[in-house]
Design a protein around this motif. Structure first.
Motif, PDB file in Angstrom:
ATOM      1  N   GLY A 247       0.799  -1.222   0.000  1.00  0.00           N
ATOM      2  CA  GLY A 247       0.000   0.000   0.000  1.00  0.00           C
ATOM      3  C   GLY A 247       0.829   1.268   0.000  1.00  0.00           C
ATOM      4  O   GLY A 247       0.311   2.354  -0.244  1.00  0.00           O
ATOM      5  N   MET A 248       2.130   1.134   0.255  1.00  0.00           N
ATOM      6  CA  MET A 248       3.000   2.310   0.268  1.00  0.00           C
ATOM      7  C   MET A 248       3.443   2.665  -1.148  1.00  0.00           C
ATOM      8  O   MET A 248       3.364   1.850  -2.059  1.00  0.00           O
ATOM      9  CB  MET A 248       4.236   2.040   1.142  1.00  0.00           C
ATOM     10  N   SER A 249       3.913   3.881  -1.318  1.00  0.00           N
ATOM     11  CA  SER A 249       4.513   4.270  -2.590  1.00  0.00           C
ATOM     12  C   SER A 249       5.937   3.737  -2.646  1.00  0.00           C
ATOM     13  O   SER A 249       6.677   3.795  -1.653  1.00  0.00           O
ATOM     14  CB  SER A 249       4.523   5.799  -2.731  1.00  0.00           C
ATOM     15  N   TYR A 250       6.328   3.240  -3.789  1.00  0.00           N
ATOM     16  CA  TYR A 250       7.690   2.724  -3.941  1.00  0.00           C
ATOM     17  C   TYR A 250       8.717   3.834  -3.704  1.00  0.00           C
ATOM     18  O   TYR A 250       9.804   3.577  -3.181  1.00  0.00           O
ATOM     19  CB  TYR A 250       7.864   2.139  -5.345  1.00  0.00           C
ATOM     20  N   TYR A 251       8.343   5.062  -4.030  1.00  0.00           N
ATOM     21  CA  TYR A 251       9.256   6.192  -3.847  1.00  0.00           C
ATOM     22  C   TYR A 251       9.665   6.365  -2.383  1.00  0.00           C
ATOM     23  O   TYR A 251      10.771   6.826  -2.093  1.00  0.00           O
ATOM     24  CB  TYR A 251       8.606   7.489  -4.340  1.00  0.00           C
ATOM     25  N   SER A 252       8.781   6.007  -1.450  1.00  0.00           N
ATOM     26  CA  SER A 252       9.071   6.212  -0.037  1.00  0.00           C
ATOM     27  C   SER A 252      10.144   5.264   0.490  1.00  0.00           C
ATOM     28  O   SER A 252      10.656   5.464   1.595  1.00  0.00           O
ATOM     29  CB  SER A 252       7.789   6.055   0.795  1.00  0.00           C
ATOM     30  N   LEU A 253      10.492   4.243  -0.285  1.00  0.00           N
ATOM     31  CA  LEU A 253      11.519   3.295   0.128  1.00  0.00           C
ATOM     32  C   LEU A 253      12.888   3.624  -0.463  1.00  0.00           C
ATOM     33  O   LEU A 253      13.865   2.923  -0.214  1.00  0.00           O
ATOM     34  CB  LEU A 253      11.130   1.874  -0.304  1.00  0.00           C
ATOM     35  N   ILE A 254      12.951   4.689  -1.253  1.00  0.00           N
ATOM     36  CA  ILE A 254      14.177   5.037  -1.971  1.00  0.00           C
ATOM     37  C   ILE A 254      14.886   6.191  -1.268  1.00  0.00           C
ATOM     38  O   ILE A 254      14.252   7.127  -0.795  1.00  0.00           O
ATOM     39  CB  ILE A 254      13.852   5.452  -3.433  1.00  0.00           C
ATOM     40  N   ASP A 255      16.219   6.100  -1.213  1.00  0.00           N
ATOM     41  CA  ASP A 255      17.004   7.212  -0.694  1.00  0.00           C
ATOM     42  C   ASP A 255      16.686   8.455  -1.523  1.00  0.00           C
ATOM     43  O   ASP A 255      16.641   8.407  -2.752  1.00  0.00           O
ATOM     44  CB  ASP A 255      18.496   6.882  -0.793  1.00  0.00           C
ATOM     45  N   VAL A 256      16.460   9.559  -0.847  1.00  0.00           N
ATOM     46  CA  VAL A 256      16.007  10.772  -1.531  1.00  0.00           C
ATOM     47  C   VAL A 256      16.981  11.206  -2.627  1.00  0.00           C
ATOM     48  O   VAL A 256      16.583  11.799  -3.635  1.00  0.00           O
ATOM     49  CB  VAL A 256      15.782  11.912  -0.508  1.00  0.00           C
ATOM     50  N   ALA A 257      18.260  10.910  -2.451  1.00  0.00           N
ATOM     51  CA  ALA A 257      19.258  11.310  -3.453  1.00  0.00           C
ATOM     52  C   ALA A 257      19.136  10.502  -4.744  1.00  0.00           C
ATOM     53  O   ALA A 257      19.682  10.908  -5.776  1.00  0.00           O
ATOM     54  CB  ALA A 257      20.665  11.162  -2.881  1.00  0.00           C
ATOM     55  N   ASP A 258      18.419   9.360  -4.708  1.00  0.00           N
ATOM     56  CA  ASP A 258      18.321   8.483  -5.880  1.00  0.00           C
ATOM     57  C   ASP A 258      16.913   8.395  -6.456  1.00  0.00           C
ATOM     58  O   ASP A 258      16.650   7.563  -7.330  1.00  0.00           O
ATOM     59  CB  ASP A 258      18.796   7.067  -5.523  1.00  0.00           C
ATOM     60  N   THR A 259      16.009   9.240  -5.996  1.00  0.00           N
ATOM     61  CA  THR A 259      14.644   9.177  -6.515  1.00  0.00           C
ATOM     62  C   THR A 259      14.578   9.507  -8.005  1.00  0.00           C
ATOM     63  O   THR A 259      13.651   9.074  -8.700  1.00  0.00           O
ATOM     64  CB  THR A 259      13.729  10.153  -5.746  1.00  0.00           C
ATOM     65  N   GLU A 260      15.572  10.233  -8.507  1.00  0.00           N
ATOM     66  CA  GLU A 260      15.588  10.563  -9.930  1.00  0.00           C
ATOM     67  C   GLU A 260      15.722   9.297 -10.784  1.00  0.00           C
ATOM     68  O   GLU A 260      15.194   9.239 -11.898  1.00  0.00           O
ATOM     69  CB  GLU A 260      16.739  11.522 -10.236  1.00  0.00           C
ATOM     70  N   VAL A 261      16.427   8.282 -10.261  1.00  0.00           N
ATOM     71  CA  VAL A 261      16.568   7.015 -10.996  1.00  0.00           C
ATOM     72  C   VAL A 261      15.200   6.380 -11.222  1.00  0.00           C
ATOM     73  O   VAL A 261      14.873   5.934 -12.322  1.00  0.00           O
ATOM     74  CB  VAL A 261      17.492   6.045 -10.225  1.00  0.00           C
ATOM     75  N   ILE A 262      14.387   6.356 -10.156  1.00  0.00           N
ATOM     76  CA  ILE A 262      13.056   5.750 -10.257  1.00  0.00           C
ATOM     77  C   ILE A 262      12.124   6.639 -11.067  1.00  0.00           C
ATOM     78  O   ILE A 262      11.287   6.156 -11.834  1.00  0.00           O
ATOM     79  CB  ILE A 262      12.485   5.497  -8.851  1.00  0.00           C
ATOM     80  N   SER A 263      12.277   7.944 -10.935  1.00  0.00           N
ATOM     81  CA  SER A 263      11.448   8.865 -11.714  1.00  0.00           C
ATOM     82  C   SER A 263      11.702   8.679 -13.212  1.00  0.00           C
ATOM     83  O   SER A 263      10.760   8.663 -14.021  1.00  0.00           O
ATOM     84  CB  SER A 263      11.746  10.307 -11.288  1.00  0.00           C
ATOM     85  N   LYS A 264      12.962   8.515 -13.589  1.00  0.00           N
ATOM     86  CA  LYS A 264      13.304   8.294 -14.996  1.00  0.00           C
ATOM     87  C   LYS A 264      12.738   6.977 -15.487  1.00  0.00           C
ATOM     88  O   LYS A 264      12.177   6.884 -16.583  1.00  0.00           O
ATOM     89  CB  LYS A 264      14.822   8.317 -15.162  1.00  0.00           C
ATOM     90  N   MET A 265      12.860   5.932 -14.655  1.00  0.00           N
ATOM     91  CA  MET A 265      12.288   4.639 -15.005  1.00  0.00           C
ATOM     92  C   MET A 265      10.785   4.743 -15.188  1.00  0.00           C
ATOM     93  O   MET A 265      10.210   4.197 -16.140  1.00  0.00           O
ATOM     94  CB  MET A 265      12.608   3.621 -13.900  1.00  0.00           C
ATOM     95  N   HIS A 266      10.121   5.458 -14.292  1.00  0.00           N
ATOM     96  CA  HIS A 266       8.669   5.598 -14.329  1.00  0.00           C
ATOM     97  C   HIS A 266       8.220   6.236 -15.640  1.00  0.00           C
ATOM     98  O   HIS A 266       7.167   5.890 -16.200  1.00  0.00           O
ATOM     99  CB  HIS A 266       8.215   6.446 -13.133  1.00  0.00           C
ATOM    100  N   PHE A 267       9.019   7.139 -16.160  1.00  0.00           N
ATOM    101  CA  PHE A 267       8.704   7.788 -17.434  1.00  0.00           C
ATOM    102  C   PHE A 267       8.875   6.811 -18.598  1.00  0.00           C
ATOM    103  O   PHE A 267       8.004   6.683 -19.467  1.00  0.00           O
ATOM    104  CB  PHE A 267       9.602   9.010 -17.623  1.00  0.00           C
ATOM    105  N   TYR A 268      10.007   6.095 -18.612  1.00  0.00           N
ATOM    106  CA  TYR A 268      10.327   5.240 -19.753  1.00  0.00           C
ATOM    107  C   TYR A 268       9.521   3.939 -19.783  1.00  0.00           C
ATOM    108  O   TYR A 268       9.329   3.356 -20.847  1.00  0.00           O
ATOM    109  CB  TYR A 268      11.820   4.910 -19.772  1.00  0.00           C
ATOM    110  N   ILE A 269       9.073   3.468 -18.643  1.00  0.00           N
ATOM    111  CA  ILE A 269       8.398   2.171 -18.613  1.00  0.00           C
ATOM    112  C   ILE A 269       7.111   2.177 -19.429  1.00  0.00           C
ATOM    113  O   ILE A 269       6.670   1.145 -19.944  1.00  0.00           O
ATOM    114  CB  ILE A 269       8.106   1.741 -17.142  1.00  0.00           C
ATOM    115  N   PHE A 270       6.497   3.347 -19.603  1.00  0.00           N
ATOM    116  CA  PHE A 270       5.260   3.425 -20.390  1.00  0.00           C
ATOM    117  C   PHE A 270       5.520   3.119 -21.862  1.00  0.00           C
ATOM    118  O   PHE A 270       4.695   2.487 -22.518  1.00  0.00           O
ATOM    119  CB  PHE A 270       4.625   4.816 -20.248  1.00  0.00           C
ATOM    120  N   ASN A 271       6.657   3.574 -22.390  1.00  0.00           N
ATOM    121  CA  ASN A 271       6.980   3.337 -23.795  1.00  0.00           C
ATOM    122  C   ASN A 271       7.710   2.023 -24.017  1.00  0.00           C
ATOM    123  O   ASN A 271       7.423   1.288 -24.964  1.00  0.00           O
ATOM    124  CB  ASN A 271       7.842   4.477 -24.343  1.00  0.00           C
TER     125      ASN A 271
END
Length: 322
Positions: A250-274
């Protein structure tokens, strides 16, 4: 009489023309033996235009890697300049290998590309690699190609044409039919004019077909990265102090990531759609209700299932603990 005599002198006889063709065919057959191709391929019929294209690529390859023969060193082997570094070594890769020149033309690509994409080594050698990359991913690829150097390799996830996607599981709705997602690890060759690329195809985005290594864990989320499932290992490692029972569901995956590396997941979140599949660089996750972090590398798959005429999207993280 004089004109007919001159014409007869200018026109070669049938026997002479036949002899020239035989000599030409012999030279091309000798050339085929020297090409950087498996003998089973070079022994097949290859048209002369293709032969010239392959030979040109081979000459460029030789000029880059074959001019000097120094004593063996680990660096030579790693960067591909050692004389013993042959296609046998490349066959050991879990994927395939390519060498490009400054313009992005393929100087060499290992024969194993036919296993992973169904493409031909003969067809691709001497042609621009971007001709096979999805048009929406060309900018990403060119950026990685141009910005890498010996000490700063680049990685990108792109879609490359494949003749094997027709065999894909029909339950998985693919974002780009006719393409497969590859992770490209790009580094500079012996000099700034070459790029060496290790290509790793991503597995089909259906969880039952993905091997889970012993030091990995699995998390499944909705398309907005809200966690819907976590295996036992993930629950033990990532128990969250944000919930009373420590359950991460039920939690957001972002909340488990070190704040300095959230950009990695954000980039993945964008590309996974395509792309439908993606492999991340290393990033840090928060360990066991503490501020301690640990590094993981995740293979991520978007899966679309059909239920009651509705499309249900999910994102699966298979994360390797480093």
């Amino acid at each position: 009489m004089n004109s007919s005599y001159q014409e007869s002198k200018q026109k070669p006889s049938k026997s002479q023309a036949q002899q020239r063709r035989q000599m030409e065919n012999f030279e091309f057959s000798q050339l085929a033996k020297e090409l950087p191709l498996a003998r089973a391929i070079s022994g097949q019929h290859i048209d002369k235009t293709t032969m010239v294209r392959l030979a040109t690529a081979y000459i460029k390859l030789f000029n880059t890697f074959g001019q000097s023969r120094r004593a063996y060193s680990p660096a030579d082997y790693y960067y591909g300049s050692d004389s013993a570094w042959t296609t046998n070594h490349l066959d050991l890769l879990d994927g395939f290998f390519a060498i490009l020149d400054r313009q992005g033309d393929v100087l060499y690509i290992s024969e194993t590309i036919s296993i992973y994409l169904g493409l031909s080594q003969v067809e691709m050698t001497g042609n621009p690699l971007v001709d096979y990359i999805h048009e929406q991913d060309v900018t990403c690829f060119n950026s990685a190609l141009n910005y890498c150097d010996r000490n700063w390799p680049q990685m990108c996830n792109v879609r490359i044409k494949s003749s094997l996607t027709k065999r894909a599981n029909k339950d998985a709705v693919r974002a780009s039919p006719g393409y497969k997602v590859l992770r490209l690890e790009i580094t500079m060759g012996l000099n700034s004019s070459t790029r060496m690329i290790a290509c790793y195809p991503m597995p089909t985005p259906v969880l039952s077909t993905v091997t889970i290594p012993f030091n990995s864990f699995v998390i499944i989320t909705s398309i907005d990265l809200r966690i819907t499932y976590a295996d036992e290992k993930a629950q033990q490692m990532l128990k969250s102090y944000y919930s009373t029972d420590g359950n991460i569901k039920g939690m957001s995956y972002y909340s488990l990531i070190d704040v300095a590396d959230t950009e990695v997941i954000s980039k993945m979140h964008f590309y996974i759609f395509n792309l439908g599949a993606y492999k991340t660089p290393y990033y840090r996750m928060i360990l066991n209700q503490t501020s301690t972090t640990f590094y993981v590398e995740s293979s991520i798959f978007r899966h679309t299932s059909v239920s009651s005429k509705q499309f249900i999207d999910s994102v699966t993280f298979v994360s390797l603990v480093l």
